[in-house]
Scaffold this motif. Structure first.
Motif, PDB file in Angstrom:
ATOM      1  N   VAL A 137       0.847  -1.195   0.000  1.00  0.00           N
ATOM      2  CA  VAL A 137       0.000   0.000   0.000  1.00  0.00           C
ATOM      3  C   VAL A 137       0.883   1.246   0.000  1.00  0.00           C
ATOM      4  O   VAL A 137       0.669   2.167  -0.793  1.00  0.00           O
ATOM      5  CB  VAL A 137      -0.963  -0.007   1.211  1.00  0.00           C
ATOM      6  N   ASP A 138       1.900   1.276   0.865  1.00  0.00           N
ATOM      7  CA  ASP A 138       2.826   2.411   0.883  1.00  0.00           C
ATOM      8  C   ASP A 138       3.516   2.577  -0.465  1.00  0.00           C
ATOM      9  O   ASP A 138       3.694   3.694  -0.947  1.00  0.00           O
ATOM     10  CB  ASP A 138       3.876   2.241   1.981  1.00  0.00           C
ATOM     11  N   VAL A 139       3.921   1.473  -1.065  1.00  0.00           N
ATOM     12  CA  VAL A 139       4.588   1.519  -2.370  1.00  0.00           C
ATOM     13  C   VAL A 139       3.665   2.145  -3.413  1.00  0.00           C
ATOM     14  O   VAL A 139       4.087   2.998  -4.201  1.00  0.00           O
ATOM     15  CB  VAL A 139       5.041   0.105  -2.811  1.00  0.00           C
TER      16      VAL A 139
ATOM     17  N   LYS B 217       3.264   5.938  -2.618  1.00  0.00           N
ATOM     18  CA  LYS B 217       4.516   6.637  -2.933  1.00  0.00           C
ATOM     19  C   LYS B 217       4.698   6.766  -4.441  1.00  0.00           C
ATOM     20  O   LYS B 217       5.074   7.819  -4.936  1.00  0.00           O
ATOM     21  CB  LYS B 217       5.702   5.930  -2.298  1.00  0.00           C
ATOM     22  N   SER B 218       4.408   5.713  -5.169  1.00  0.00           N
ATOM     23  CA  SER B 218       4.533   5.737  -6.627  1.00  0.00           C
ATOM     24  C   SER B 218       3.580   6.764  -7.236  1.00  0.00           C
ATOM     25  O   SER B 218       3.957   7.526  -8.136  1.00  0.00           O
ATOM     26  CB  SER B 218       4.243   4.346  -7.179  1.00  0.00           C
ATOM     27  N   PHE B 219       2.349   6.825  -6.737  1.00  0.00           N
ATOM     28  CA  PHE B 219       1.372   7.797  -7.231  1.00  0.00           C
ATOM     29  C   PHE B 219       1.866   9.220  -6.999  1.00  0.00           C
ATOM     30  O   PHE B 219       1.854  10.054  -7.899  1.00  0.00           O
ATOM     31  CB  PHE B 219       0.020   7.589  -6.536  1.00  0.00           C
TER      32      PHE B 219
ATOM     33  N   LEU C   1       4.667  24.115  -5.453  1.00  0.00           N
ATOM     34  CA  LEU C   1       3.625  23.090  -5.529  1.00  0.00           C
ATOM     35  C   LEU C   1       4.275  21.716  -5.461  1.00  0.00           C
ATOM     36  O   LEU C   1       5.140  21.389  -6.274  1.00  0.00           O
ATOM     37  CB  LEU C   1       2.830  23.203  -6.832  1.00  0.00           C
ATOM     38  N   ASP C   2       3.865  20.939  -4.505  1.00  0.00           N
ATOM     39  CA  ASP C   2       4.359  19.576  -4.361  1.00  0.00           C
ATOM     40  C   ASP C   2       3.181  18.711  -3.914  1.00  0.00           C
ATOM     41  O   ASP C   2       2.089  19.223  -3.647  1.00  0.00           O
ATOM     42  CB  ASP C   2       5.501  19.531  -3.332  1.00  0.00           C
ATOM     43  N   PHE C   3       3.392  17.415  -3.841  1.00  0.00           N
ATOM     44  CA  PHE C   3       2.345  16.488  -3.435  1.00  0.00           C
ATOM     45  C   PHE C   3       2.872  15.552  -2.362  1.00  0.00           C
ATOM     46  O   PHE C   3       4.065  15.252  -2.313  1.00  0.00           O
ATOM     47  CB  PHE C   3       1.845  15.665  -4.640  1.00  0.00           C
ATOM     48  N   GLY C   4       1.971  15.082  -1.501  1.00  0.00           N
ATOM     49  CA  GLY C   4       2.345  14.148  -0.452  1.00  0.00           C
ATOM     50  C   GLY C   4       1.153  13.302  -0.068  1.00  0.00           C
ATOM     51  O   GLY C   4       0.055  13.451  -0.609  1.00  0.00           O
ATOM     52  N   TYR C   5       1.400  12.401   0.873  1.00  0.00           N
ATOM     53  CA  TYR C   5       0.322  11.553   1.374  1.00  0.00           C
ATOM     54  C   TYR C   5       0.594  11.179   2.816  1.00  0.00           C
ATOM     55  O   TYR C   5       1.718  11.249   3.297  1.00  0.00           O
ATOM     56  CB  TYR C   5       0.154  10.291   0.514  1.00  0.00           C
TER      57      TYR C   5
END
Length: 116
Positions: free
Chosen positions: A11-13, A16-18, A33-37
């Protein structure tokens, strides 16, 4: 002394890939502008990271998608953030047994719910 790290889940993989695919390549652009989760084992939030428009020293994390895993049924549920700030079930495809299917739905954003 052996350093025992927690194993990285699939799930983490996938998350992270997304996020890595969405992140701008240019480091200077990432400052704007950046993205995270975040993932707590049941609920994931996907968010934009950007400076506040009127106070650039304040860095904001603005969620745009929420995915919740229901263990009992092994189903992922997808939600999007309305302009009101409330989460709503993503009606074209509200749930799936495949996380990758829902991440693809977010990426394609056919209805403009996640990226406008």
């Amino acid at each position: 002394m052996i350093d025992k790290k927690e194993p990285i889940s699939m799930v983490d993989v996938q998350f992270k890939s997304f996020v890595d695919a969405k992140r701008p390549q240019n480091e200077e652009v990432r400052k704007q502008l950046d993205f995270g989760y975040s993932w707590d084992g049941q609920t994931a939030l996907l968010f934009e990271i950007r400076p506040q428009w009127n106070n650039p020293t304040n860095i904001l994390e603005l969620p745009f998608a929420k995915l919740r895993f229901i263990k009992s049924s092994k189903i992922w549920k997808l939600y999007w953030m309305r302009g009101s700030g409330k989460w709503e079930s993503y009606e074209p495809n509200p749930d799936s047994n495949s996380l990758q299917e829902l991440l693809t739905e977010i990426k394609n954003d056919a209805y403009g719910c996640f990226f406008g």
